[in-house]
Design an enzyme around this catalytic site. Structure first.
Site, PDB file in Angstrom:
ATOM      1  N   ARG A 277      -5.609  -7.346  -3.619  1.00  0.00           N
ATOM      2  CA  ARG A 277      -4.852  -6.098  -3.501  1.00  0.00           C
ATOM      3  C   ARG A 277      -5.343  -5.034  -4.472  1.00  0.00           C
ATOM      4  NH1 ARG A 277       0.431  -6.361  -0.618  1.00  0.00           N
ATOM      5  NH2 ARG A 277       0.157  -8.170   0.701  1.00  0.00           N
TER       6      ARG A 277
ATOM      7  N   ARG B  58      -0.711   0.030  -4.223  1.00  0.00           N
ATOM      8  CA  ARG B  58       0.328   0.922  -4.744  1.00  0.00           C
ATOM      9  C   ARG B  58       0.302   1.160  -6.247  1.00  0.00           C
ATOM     10  NH1 ARG B  58       4.932  -2.258  -1.697  1.00  0.00           N
ATOM     11  NH2 ARG B  58       3.311  -3.825  -2.000  1.00  0.00           N
TER      12      ARG B  58
ATOM     13  N   ARG C 233      -1.840   7.617   0.889  1.00  0.00           N
ATOM     14  CA  ARG C 233      -0.876   7.091   1.846  1.00  0.00           C
ATOM     15  C   ARG C 233       0.161   8.143   2.221  1.00  0.00           C
ATOM     16  NH1 ARG C 233       3.607   2.594   0.798  1.00  0.00           N
ATOM     17  NH2 ARG C 233       4.393   4.407  -0.303  1.00  0.00           N
TER      18      ARG C 233
ATOM     19  N   ASP D 129      -4.501  -5.106   6.929  1.00  0.00           N
ATOM     20  CA  ASP D 129      -3.432  -6.056   6.653  1.00  0.00           C
ATOM     21  C   ASP D 129      -3.586  -7.270   7.552  1.00  0.00           C
ATOM     22  OD1 ASP D 129      -0.834  -6.153   4.964  1.00  0.00           O
ATOM     23  OD2 ASP D 129      -0.305  -7.039   6.876  1.00  0.00           O
TER      24      ASP D 129
ATOM     25  N   TYR E   9       5.611 -14.613  10.028  1.00  0.00           N
ATOM     26  CA  TYR E   9       6.089 -13.250  10.359  1.00  0.00           C
ATOM     27  C   TYR E   9       6.352 -13.119  11.862  1.00  0.00           C
ATOM     28  CZ  TYR E   9       4.585 -12.160   5.620  1.00  0.00           C
ATOM     29  OH  TYR E   9       4.444 -12.167   4.262  1.00  0.00           O
TER      30      TYR E   9
END
Ligand code: 1CP
Length: 355
Positions: free
Chosen positions: A27, A31, A40, A77, A154
């Site tokens: 990652r 963020r 973003r 992703d 998921y």
């Protein structure tokens, strides 16, 4: 295609000698970087960023401008694969991923189709080509996908979950239905990763974040077996170079010894297993990648340096180590701590390698 100027990552993943330990961070685009948050915000949302090859390239490059990293990782992703299988992915602000059409019973699994990846995931392959052009041989590009079981959690639960009640229910009450789901996701993932390799990914990693939530027998039947199928189906050489395959099962512990038998080149290790112990589990069959606790990056610069020193010492002498965190970097990390980490790997690792 331009020659690769820094191939430390590819050499270390194949357990070949290197003058120092290569480093990248799970990652690494994300963020915790203000420039990522700005890009973003401009794109609108996370999936718009993923679907725009120029913007995906921009955020892939951002950490490389700040830090002396030895690899780039495709910005995308793992949930793009279930999305391409027709489940309808969207990210709800602050709540994480949600699927409009989760796959919760035998009929829904039977109805799933392996999609044409060029048609449904072409934006990812465009991003790979754009990033390779922009990198221009500076460092290798890592492609990735989720493991079928991790994607499956998921797909079945409909989003992030605690405890995975629905998919674990399938595992115990209708295991053949879960086998079929794993097969279809594995089939799609083989096509997807081979297309990433064709487009220019120079190594690939499979993220199995949740496989170790299963009991060992179920881990082997569902998660390990489906990753094995993927390893067997991947293109392993391109333009005269081997394409290393990394499997990362978070929390694998002693299951690392099973993972090492799949024919992969390297295993990711999280911080709950010492690299020295992991090395005993895999008996130098594969390279190891990891495993500083991401929480260390919230501590002082001295603590980060000490953590790097400890991780390097735990792996010990010789090739076959790629420095990384034991899981993804968290959004609350001060970007300056990453400079400390990368510099410490550069400074402290040569002593573990023959010059
Ligand atoms: O900007 C945002 O709000 C989105 C945050 C974000 C980011 C930066 C998500 C949503 N995905 C990503 C990128 C991402 N995801 C990468 C990019 C490359 C890099 O490493 O820099 C990678 C490799 C992933 C992989 C991923 N996505 C995993 C496996 C690895 C891991 O960290 O365990 C998983 C489980 C996901 C699912 C996912 N994507 C995003 C969220 C919020 C989630 C859910 C996580 C959860 O259920 O807890």
């Amino acid at each position: 295609m331009t020659a690769l100027r820094n191939d430390l990552l590819l050499r270390a993943l194949l357990r070949r000698p290197v003058p120092r330990t290569p480093v990248w961070i799970m990652r690494q685009a994300g963020r915790y970087l203000p420039e990522y948050r700005a890009t973003r915000a401009g794109a609108g949302d996370f999936m718009s960023l993923c679907r725009n090859p120029e913007l995906a390239c921009e955020v892939t490059m951002q950490p490389l401008r700040r830090y002396a990293l030895d690899a780039a990782i495709l910005f995308s992703d793992i949930l793009t694969v279930p999305d391409a299988m027709g489940l309808g992915l969207h990210f709800v602000g602050g709540e994480g991923p949600k699927f409009e059409r989760p796959v919760q019973n035998a009929d829904a699994v039977r109805a799933l189709r392996v999609p044409d990846v060029e048609k449904t995931l072409g934006y990812v392959f465009d991003a790979v080509r754009t990033i390779r052009r922009e990198l221009d041989g500076a460092v290798p590009l890592i492609g990735f996908a989720g493991s079928p079981f991790t994607c499956g959690t998921y797909m079945v639960e409909g989003g992030s979950s605690r405890g995975f009640p629905t998919i674990r229910g399938l595992a115990s009450e209708a295991p053949e239905v879960l086998d079929e789901l794993m097969d279809k996701v594995a089939e799609t993932t083989i096509e997807y990763l081979n297309a990433q390799i064709e487009a220019g990914a120079q190594a690939v990693q499979i993220f199995d974040t949740w496989g170790a939530a299963l009991e060992p027998g179920d881990f082997r039947r569902f998660s390990l077996a489906s990753m094995q199928r993927i390893v067997d189906g991947l293109t392993r050489e391109k333009d005269g170079r081997r394409i290393p395959v990394v499997l990362f099962t978070k929390g694998a512990g002693e299951l690392l010894s099973d993972l090492a038998e799949t024919g992969c080149d390297a295993l990711g290790v999280d911080w709950t297993t010492d690299l020295g112990t992991a090395r005993e589990y895999v008996r130098d069959k594969v390279a190891l990648q990891g495993n500083l606790d991401p929480a260390t990056l919230r501590e002082s610069a001295d603590a980060v340096r000490a953590g790097v020193a400890e991780t390097l010492a735990s792996y010990g002498d010789g090739p076959g180590h790629v420095f990384n965190l034991g899981h993804g970097i968290t959004p609350d990390v001060d970007p300056d701590r990453v400079t400390v980490l990368v510099d410490a790997v550069h400074e402290l690792s040569p002593q573990y390698h023959e010059s």
